[in-house]
Design a protein around this motif. Structure first.
Motif, PDB file in Angstrom:
ATOM      1  N   TYR A 154       0.833  -1.203   0.000  1.00  0.00           N
ATOM      2  CA  TYR A 154       0.000   0.000   0.000  1.00  0.00           C
ATOM      3  C   TYR A 154       0.870   1.257   0.000  1.00  0.00           C
ATOM      4  O   TYR A 154       1.988   1.272   0.531  1.00  0.00           O
ATOM      5  CB  TYR A 154      -0.928   0.002   1.217  1.00  0.00           C
ATOM      6  CG  TYR A 154      -2.080  -0.959   1.078  1.00  0.00           C
ATOM      7  CD1 TYR A 154      -3.024  -0.777   0.081  1.00  0.00           C
ATOM      8  CD2 TYR A 154      -2.201  -2.055   1.918  1.00  0.00           C
ATOM      9  CE1 TYR A 154      -4.081  -1.658  -0.071  1.00  0.00           C
ATOM     10  CE2 TYR A 154      -3.254  -2.953   1.772  1.00  0.00           C
ATOM     11  CZ  TYR A 154      -4.197  -2.746   0.775  1.00  0.00           C
ATOM     12  OH  TYR A 154      -5.226  -3.640   0.616  1.00  0.00           O
ATOM     13  N   ASP A 155       0.328   2.299  -0.611  1.00  0.00           N
ATOM     14  CA  ASP A 155       0.940   3.637  -0.601  1.00  0.00           C
ATOM     15  C   ASP A 155       2.309   3.669  -1.262  1.00  0.00           C
ATOM     16  O   ASP A 155       3.144   4.529  -0.940  1.00  0.00           O
ATOM     17  CB  ASP A 155       1.041   4.175   0.839  1.00  0.00           C
ATOM     18  CG  ASP A 155      -0.332   4.326   1.483  1.00  0.00           C
ATOM     19  OD1 ASP A 155      -1.228   4.859   0.806  1.00  0.00           O
ATOM     20  OD2 ASP A 155      -0.496   3.901   2.635  1.00  0.00           O
ATOM     21  N   THR A 156       2.566   2.742  -2.166  1.00  0.00           N
ATOM     22  CA  THR A 156       3.819   2.750  -2.922  1.00  0.00           C
ATOM     23  C   THR A 156       3.508   2.550  -4.397  1.00  0.00           C
ATOM     24  O   THR A 156       2.417   2.106  -4.765  1.00  0.00           O
ATOM     25  CB  THR A 156       4.779   1.634  -2.463  1.00  0.00           C
ATOM     26  OG1 THR A 156       4.165   0.365  -2.705  1.00  0.00           O
ATOM     27  CG2 THR A 156       5.114   1.764  -0.988  1.00  0.00           C
ATOM     28  N   HIS A 157       4.458   2.884  -5.229  1.00  0.00           N
ATOM     29  CA  HIS A 157       4.340   2.640  -6.666  1.00  0.00           C
ATOM     30  C   HIS A 157       5.294   1.528  -7.051  1.00  0.00           C
ATOM     31  O   HIS A 157       6.373   1.389  -6.474  1.00  0.00           O
ATOM     32  CB  HIS A 157       4.674   3.912  -7.449  1.00  0.00           C
ATOM     33  CG  HIS A 157       3.668   4.999  -7.269  1.00  0.00           C
ATOM     34  ND1 HIS A 157       3.821   6.265  -7.803  1.00  0.00           N
ATOM     35  CD2 HIS A 157       2.488   5.024  -6.600  1.00  0.00           C
ATOM     36  CE1 HIS A 157       2.778   7.018  -7.479  1.00  0.00           C
ATOM     37  NE2 HIS A 157       1.960   6.277  -6.748  1.00  0.00           N
ATOM     38  N   GLY A 158       4.896   0.707  -8.001  1.00  0.00           N
ATOM     39  CA  GLY A 158       5.758  -0.387  -8.415  1.00  0.00           C
ATOM     40  C   GLY A 158       4.994  -1.447  -9.181  1.00  0.00           C
ATOM     41  O   GLY A 158       3.889  -1.204  -9.681  1.00  0.00           O
ATOM     42  N   LEU A 159       5.570  -2.630  -9.270  1.00  0.00           N
ATOM     43  CA  LEU A 159       5.017  -3.732 -10.043  1.00  0.00           C
ATOM     44  C   LEU A 159       4.768  -4.948  -9.156  1.00  0.00           C
ATOM     45  O   LEU A 159       5.611  -5.299  -8.328  1.00  0.00           O
ATOM     46  CB  LEU A 159       5.982  -4.148 -11.153  1.00  0.00           C
ATOM     47  CG  LEU A 159       6.340  -3.117 -12.229  1.00  0.00           C
ATOM     48  CD1 LEU A 159       7.471  -3.655 -13.099  1.00  0.00           C
ATOM     49  CD2 LEU A 159       5.125  -2.803 -13.086  1.00  0.00           C
ATOM     50  N   ALA A 160       3.620  -5.586  -9.356  1.00  0.00           N
ATOM     51  CA  ALA A 160       3.389  -6.933  -8.826  1.00  0.00           C
ATOM     52  C   ALA A 160       3.596  -7.880  -9.996  1.00  0.00           C
ATOM     53  O   ALA A 160       2.900  -7.784 -11.010  1.00  0.00           O
ATOM     54  CB  ALA A 160       1.980  -7.062  -8.271  1.00  0.00           C
TER      55      ALA A 160
END
Length: 561
Positions: free
Chosen positions: A233-239
């Protein structure tokens, strides 16, 4: 043997309102990053091209792009072709032929061509300020990765949309979302994957856009409801996770059941009826007397046990617990499945013996219902002309109210039982009551039919075998339908105890094990007051009615044989 396994990436980021250059740069960077990590399917959030919270319909129109010539769509098409990957994203689409703005999902293939084109169906309040309701149904497309379906955010709160795609053979569902709350990701995503036995690749935003906070929750979920990758949560990135489309062919549950093959489409006809022709239509406009519209319901976690069990109980003990619960003011009482049988899974002989005791079982409970002016749901086995049936008998203040015959049978029950073919809703002094028995609840169609028939309270006598039946299905069965769900479970099952009452609006905390910690004690009673007026108010938020807003013309696969 060939394999179709591939890596998928769900992007968690934040679009900038009205800034195509910025959003294209973001998309380019994330595609390049995902490709470096081997992803062949890359999914972006909802309205990734323009942002989401417009000033007005005119503002939305000024930013909306066409599929063929828009700056963001052109960039995505180029990226898909350049990297030879599939890219899905939500966009704000202007359709010049229809002269409408749609909240759209688009999937590009490896050559940069449009592989699938979807319109959001279930529009949030602010969506309706500028977007038209979807007109492209529930499309599913064949790709070299597998059969893929698209949906957008709130669409996941309507079980029919996911189901219609599954029944068209979807193996992977792509969700382009702007989740506003953690439960949309942490509960509804896995719940929809679990109940349909399909993969889910969900991408959402994180951060603030004007008045809306997006917590995040981008994730990849397998057909058993297990999360394989998730962006914090509250982060940017890739799953990023490996997806095996062949796993979606396994719809098994329990020892010998199938979540799709065991459906009863011949009994779901009410789901395809226009809203105006359904009992739930207008139910919120029927006046209630406040002093008479609150019902105290109770899940009574009590049943007969085998000799030598850690906690023992006989018929008399069960009847005594029901009497005590009624004495303390509960007006709707529910016992677990086969409450007067020693085991949760019955042989034909055991079922026959239980049916032979029908009169002896019902008589003392009927007296309790009359003495305390309450309703008691008694799950048992009864005999009919055609044979044995798994039956829940509703006893009321003035005698028997009605019977529900279980429609979805387990493999063990099919050996000796005849299924029911209807989902009756009974008018009672304590509200409109429906029943789903045990395995019935695995099928969203059961609770949906009951809610369309204007049930206020759905009773769920159960003998649960899998954790996700409680952890992923109980709250959606209540909230999707705006009904109270009363789950009474046995304590001698593969997943014992955990009886509870779910209000029609769910719990403040999405995690059911936090909101209602599981109790495994034999004899535990879980009571709650239910306001029937809340059960009859079917709007999730203003202008978003869980039934009036359904696009039933797209649900043909659900009722098809």
């Amino acid at each position: 043997m060939t394999t179709r396994r591939f890596r998928a990436a769900a992007v968690q980021t934040l679009a900038r309102l009205g800034d195509f250059d910025h959003n294209i740069a973001l998309a380019t960077r994330y595609v390049e990053d995902a490709v470096r990590q081997g992803a062949e399917l890359i999914v972006f959030p909802e309205c990734m091209d323009t942002g989401y919270l417009f000033d007005s319909p005119e503002h939305a129109r000024s930013l909306a792009e066409t599929i063929a010539e828009g700056p963001f769509t052109t960039a995505l098409s180029r990226l898909a072709r350049l990297h030879h990957v599939y890219i899905a994203s939500g966009i704000t689409e202007w359709d010049p032929a229809k002269e409408k703005i749609f909240n759209t999902g688009i999937l590009y293939d490896r050559e940069g061509r449009v592989a699938c084109h979807y319109h959001k169906q279930f529009l949030a309040t602010h969506d309706q300020n500028w977007f038209a309701f979807g007109e492209r149904g529930c499309p599913v497309v064949d790709t070299d990765l597998g059969r893929i379906g698209l949906l957008i955010c709130f669409d996941g709160r309507i079980p029919e949309i996911f189901r219609a795609m599954t029944l068209q053979g979807a193996e992977v569902i792509v969700d382009m979302a702007n989740f506003f709350a953690m439960d949309q990701a942490d509960m509804w995503g896995p719940a929809r994957a679990y109940e349909n036995g399909v993969w889910l690749v969900a991408a959402t935003k994180a951060g603030w856009e004007r008045s809306i906070y997006y917590p995040g929750g981008s994730m990849i979920v397998d057909p058993k409801g297990r999360v394989h990758a998730k962006v914090p949560y509250d982060t940017h990135g890739l799953a990023i996770a490996e997806v095996d489309p062949d796993a979606a062919a396994d719809k098994s549950i329990y020892a010998g059941n199938d979540k799709i093959a065991d459906r009863r489409p011949d009994t779901y006809g009410l789901m395809a009826k226009p809203y105006a022709e359904t009992p739930v239509c207008g139910i919120a406009d029927v006046p209630l007397v406040p002093s008479r519209s609150v019902t105290k319901v109770a899940a009574v976690q009590m049943h007969v046990t085998c000799p030598g069990a850690a906690e023992t109980a006989t018929d008399a003990d069960v009847i005594d617990m029901v009497d005590h619960t009624a004495k303390l003011g509960a007006k709707v009482l529910v016992l677990p499945e086969y409450a007067f049988a020693e085991r949760a899974i019955l042989t034909a002989a055991e079922a026959g013996r239980l049916a032979d005791r029908e009169a002896a079982i019902l008589a003392p409970l009927d007296r309790i219902a009359g003495a305390y002016r309450c309703l008691i749901a008694v799950p048992t086995v009864t005999r009919a002309a055609a044979g044995l049936q798994v039956t829940t008998v509703l006893l009321g203040p003035d005698g028997e109210i009605g019977r529900y015959h279980k429609a979805h049978l387990t493999a063990e029950e099919r050996v000796w039982a005849k299924p029911g073919d209807a989902y009756p809703v009974f008018d009672t002094p304590f509200g409109r009551i429906g029943v789903m028995s045990g395995y019935d609840a695995v099928f969203p169609e059961t609770s949906r039919c009951l809610a369309i028939a204007a049930a206020d309270v759905v009773l769920w006598p159960a003998s649960l075998r899998e954790p996700f039946e409680r952890e992923l299905l109980a709250v959606p069965r209540a909230e999707d339908n705006r009904v109270a769900v009363v789950l009474a479970n046995r304590v001698d099952t593969a997943y014992p105890g955990g009886s509870l009452v779910v209000p029609p609006t769910g719990f403040p905390q999405w995690d059911i094990n936090v909101a209602a910690p599981r109790v495994t004690k034999l004899g535990a009673v879980m009571p709650k007051h239910i306001d029937l007026a809340v059960c009859r108010q079917k709007q999730m938020i203003p202008k978003v009615d869980m039934f009036a807003n359904r696009l039933v013309d797209t649900y043909a696969p659900i009722v098809a044989a």
